[in-house]
Design a protein around this motif. Structure first.
Motif, mmCIF file in Angstrom:
data_model
loop_
_atom_site.group_PDB
_atom_site.id
_atom_site.type_symbol
_atom_site.label_atom_id
_atom_site.label_comp_id
_atom_site.label_asym_id
_atom_site.label_seq_id
_atom_site.Cartn_x
_atom_site.Cartn_y
_atom_site.Cartn_z
ATOM 1 N N LYS A 153 -21.263 5.013 25.343
ATOM 2 C CA LYS A 153 -20.943 6.154 24.473
ATOM 3 C C LYS A 153 -19.441 6.221 24.201
ATOM 4 C CE LYS A 153 -24.604 9.526 25.035
ATOM 5 N NZ LYS A 153 -24.924 10.921 25.323
ATOM 6 N N THR A 154 -18.642 5.915 25.214
ATOM 7 C CA THR A 154 -17.190 5.903 25.034
ATOM 8 C C THR A 154 -16.801 4.819 24.033
ATOM 9 O OG1 THR A 154 -16.939 6.638 27.323
ATOM 10 C CG2 THR A 154 -14.986 5.755 26.244
ATOM 11 N N ALA A 155 -17.411 3.645 24.177
ATOM 12 C CA ALA A 155 -17.118 2.543 23.253
ATOM 13 C C ALA A 155 -17.535 2.902 21.823
ATOM 14 C CB ALA A 155 -17.830 1.272 23.710
ATOM 15 N N GLN A 156 -18.669 3.559 21.657
ATOM 16 C CA GLN A 156 -19.136 3.943 20.326
ATOM 17 C C GLN A 156 -18.189 4.956 19.687
ATOM 18 O OE1 GLN A 156 -21.860 2.694 18.541
ATOM 19 N NE2 GLN A 156 -20.878 3.828 16.894
ATOM 20 N N ILE A 157 -17.737 5.926 20.448
ATOM 21 C CA ILE A 157 -16.801 6.921 19.917
ATOM 22 C C ILE A 157 -15.484 6.256 19.536
ATOM 23 C CG2 ILE A 157 -15.363 8.913 20.550
ATOM 24 C CD1 ILE A 157 -18.161 9.701 19.875
ATOM 25 N N LEU A 158 -15.027 5.329 20.349
ATOM 26 C CA LEU A 158 -13.787 4.619 20.035
ATOM 27 C C LEU A 158 -13.930 3.839 18.730
ATOM 28 C CD1 LEU A 158 -10.933 4.034 21.001
ATOM 29 C CD2 LEU A 158 -11.837 2.130 22.333
ATOM 30 N N TRP A 159 -15.078 3.186 18.555
ATOM 31 C CA TRP A 159 -15.344 2.461 17.307
ATOM 32 C C TRP A 159 -15.375 3.424 16.121
ATOM 33 C CZ3 TRP A 159 -18.577 2.294 13.192
ATOM 34 C CH2 TRP A 159 -18.552 1.132 12.411
ATOM 35 N N ASN A 160 -16.080 4.575 16.276
ATOM 36 C CA ASN A 160 -16.151 5.573 15.204
ATOM 37 C C ASN A 160 -14.771 6.112 14.855
ATOM 38 O OD1 ASN A 160 -18.928 5.353 15.048
ATOM 39 N ND2 ASN A 160 -19.329 7.156 16.305
ATOM 40 N N LEU A 161 -13.932 6.317 15.866
ATOM 41 C CA LEU A 161 -12.580 6.820 15.631
ATOM 42 C C LEU A 161 -11.749 5.802 14.845
ATOM 43 C CD1 LEU A 161 -10.408 8.970 16.115
ATOM 44 C CD2 LEU A 161 -9.937 7.867 18.315
ATOM 45 N N ARG A 162 -11.815 4.561 15.239
ATOM 46 C CA ARG A 162 -11.067 3.523 14.509
ATOM 47 C C ARG A 162 -11.565 3.395 13.071
ATOM 48 N NH1 ARG A 162 -10.834 -0.624 19.515
ATOM 49 N NH2 ARG A 162 -9.032 0.328 20.541
ATOM 50 N N TYR A 163 -12.870 3.447 12.888
ATOM 51 C CA TYR A 163 -13.443 3.371 11.541
ATOM 52 C C TYR A 163 -12.973 4.553 10.686
ATOM 53 C CZ TYR A 163 -17.001 3.080 7.868
ATOM 54 O OH TYR A 163 -17.644 2.998 6.664
ATOM 55 N N CYS A 164 -12.985 5.741 11.253
ATOM 56 C CA CYS A 164 -12.534 6.937 10.548
ATOM 57 C C CYS A 164 -11.067 6.800 10.149
ATOM 58 C CB CYS A 164 -12.731 8.168 11.434
ATOM 59 S SG CYS A 164 -12.109 9.692 10.722
ATOM 60 N N GLN A 165 -10.250 6.319 11.063
ATOM 61 C CA GLN A 165 -8.825 6.164 10.767
ATOM 62 C C GLN A 165 -8.591 5.115 9.682
ATOM 63 O OE1 GLN A 165 -7.415 5.462 14.760
ATOM 64 N NE2 GLN A 165 -7.092 7.644 15.137
ATOM 65 N N GLU A 166 -9.388 4.052 9.687
ATOM 66 C CA GLU A 166 -9.275 3.043 8.626
ATOM 67 C C GLU A 166 -9.654 3.631 7.262
ATOM 68 O OE1 GLU A 166 -11.597 -0.350 9.750
ATOM 69 O OE2 GLU A 166 -10.350 -0.764 11.504
ATOM 70 N N LEU A 167 -10.740 4.397 7.216
ATOM 71 C CA LEU A 167 -11.143 5.026 5.956
ATOM 72 C C LEU A 167 -10.081 5.999 5.463
ATOM 73 C CD1 LEU A 167 -14.921 5.776 6.620
ATOM 74 C CD2 LEU A 167 -13.982 4.055 5.070
ATOM 75 N N TRP A 168 -9.548 6.769 6.380
ATOM 76 C CA TRP A 168 -8.516 7.738 6.038
ATOM 77 C C TRP A 168 -7.288 7.030 5.471
ATOM 78 C CZ3 TRP A 168 -6.336 11.782 10.042
ATOM 79 C CH2 TRP A 168 -5.724 12.823 9.359
ATOM 80 N N MET A 169 -6.899 5.928 6.093
ATOM 81 C CA MET A 169 -5.744 5.162 5.636
ATOM 82 C C MET A 169 -5.994 4.593 4.234
ATOM 83 S SD MET A 169 -2.687 4.360 6.363
ATOM 84 C CE MET A 169 -2.643 4.849 8.053
ATOM 85 N N ILE A 170 -7.183 4.090 3.985
ATOM 86 C CA ILE A 170 -7.523 3.552 2.664
ATOM 87 C C ILE A 170 -7.419 4.649 1.603
ATOM 88 C CG2 ILE A 170 -9.429 2.658 1.254
ATOM 89 C CD1 ILE A 170 -10.283 1.082 3.812
ATOM 90 N N VAL A 171 -7.946 5.824 1.898
ATOM 91 C CA VAL A 171 -7.873 6.928 0.947
ATOM 92 C C VAL A 171 -6.423 7.296 0.666
ATOM 93 C CG1 VAL A 171 -8.334 9.408 0.666
ATOM 94 C CG2 VAL A 171 -10.148 7.874 1.448
ATOM 95 N N LEU A 172 -5.602 7.351 1.699
ATOM 96 C CA LEU A 172 -4.189 7.703 1.503
ATOM 97 C C LEU A 172 -3.449 6.654 0.685
ATOM 98 C CD1 LEU A 172 -3.302 9.149 5.014
ATOM 99 C CD2 LEU A 172 -3.655 10.403 2.886
ATOM 100 N N ILE A 173 -3.727 5.378 0.948
ATOM 101 C CA ILE A 173 -3.058 4.299 0.208
ATOM 102 C C ILE A 173 -3.473 4.317 -1.257
ATOM 103 C CG2 ILE A 173 -2.934 1.790 -0.076
ATOM 104 C CD1 ILE A 173 -3.037 1.635 3.028
ATOM 105 N N VAL A 174 -4.772 4.397 -1.492
ATOM 106 C CA VAL A 174 -5.273 4.386 -2.868
ATOM 107 C C VAL A 174 -4.797 5.618 -3.620
ATOM 108 C CG1 VAL A 174 -7.360 4.513 -4.281
ATOM 109 C CG2 VAL A 174 -7.247 2.923 -2.364
ATOM 110 N N SER A 175 -4.836 6.756 -2.977
ATOM 111 C CA SER A 175 -4.448 7.990 -3.666
ATOM 112 C C SER A 175 -2.951 8.035 -3.958
ATOM 113 C CB SER A 175 -4.868 9.211 -2.863
ATOM 114 O OG SER A 175 -4.156 9.254 -1.649
ATOM 115 N N SER A 176 -2.146 7.417 -3.121
ATOM 116 C CA SER A 176 -0.702 7.441 -3.379
ATOM 117 C C SER A 176 -0.294 6.439 -4.456
ATOM 118 C CB SER A 176 0.073 7.158 -2.092
ATOM 119 O OG SER A 176 -0.176 5.838 -1.662
ATOM 120 N N SER A 177 -1.124 5.426 -4.670
ATOM 121 C CA SER A 177 -0.771 4.415 -5.668
ATOM 122 C C SER A 177 -1.396 4.665 -7.028
ATOM 123 C CB SER A 177 -1.171 3.026 -5.167
ATOM 124 O OG SER A 177 -2.575 2.961 -5.035
ATOM 125 N N SER A 178 -2.370 5.520 -7.107
ATOM 126 C CA SER A 178 -3.080 5.736 -8.361
ATOM 127 C C SER A 178 -3.054 7.216 -8.735
ATOM 128 C CB SER A 178 -4.534 5.268 -8.215
ATOM 129 O OG SER A 178 -5.299 5.698 -9.306
#
Length: 191
Positions: A153-178
């Protein structure tokens, strides 16, 4: 071909099973809802889960951990059908489950982390990455403390957290450039 006839028969049987709620416990109802959810019949699972919630509240009281379990399961079912059942209802179920579990177990319990994780995944589906990120961090901290760093469960949450942070970063990058993408980000920040 056979599945086409078995599924409606199963739903009909489940609804007939649930009609006479007086002779069925909430545990039977939620078990039926779980079975329907496993068959990718979340709509039917949610309908029967609602009956289970009413019965659990009647039988156990509004603030019992059994009610919190039913509320959490309803949140899990709607995580697959969030466009059908909507944001507000699911959030209220999960927040109520969290509040009950925090009162009974305390804020640093695995049962609380389970609800936080489900709530975070739900927020993530609606692109509320900031809310999801903070809830996943709290859940991760609780799981590491109660279950250990090596627990699945700890490993799954860690994976979900990293995935969430990657999605968040993509949204910030795309939104700042477009400039076209800046309006949805602006609207998201206002909510």
């Amino acid at each position: 071909m056979a599945r086409r006839f078995i599924i409606p028969a199963l739903i009909l049987g489940a609804l007939l099973f649930c009609r006479d709620v007086k002779c069925q416990s909430w545990r039977d109802l939620i078990s039926t809802a779980d079975s329907l959810s496993e068959l990718d019949l979340a709509d039917s699972a949610i309908k029967i889960g609602r009956l289970a919630l009413v019965e659990a509240e009647r039988e156990c009281g509004l603030e019992d951990t059994s009610v919190a379990s039913v509320l959490h399961r309803l949140g899990v079912y709607t995580n697959t059908q969030y466009f059908t059942y909507g944001y507000d209802e699911t959030i209220s179920w999960l927040e109520r489950a969290q509040a009950i579990r925090e009162r009974v177990y305390g804020k640093r319990h695995q049962e609380v982390a389970d609800v936080l994780s489900t709530l975070a995944i739900f927020y993530q589906k609606f692109h509320f990455y900031d809310k999801s990120d903070s809830l996943l961090k709290v859940a991760l901290d609780i799981y590491e403390e109660t279950l250990g760093k090596e627990h699945p469960k700890t490993a799954q949450i860690l994976w979900n957290l990293r995935y969430c942070q990657e999605l968040w970063m993509i949204v910030l990058i795309v939104s700042s450039s477009s400039p076209v993408m800046q309006l949805p980000l602006f609207l998201h920040q206002r909510t």
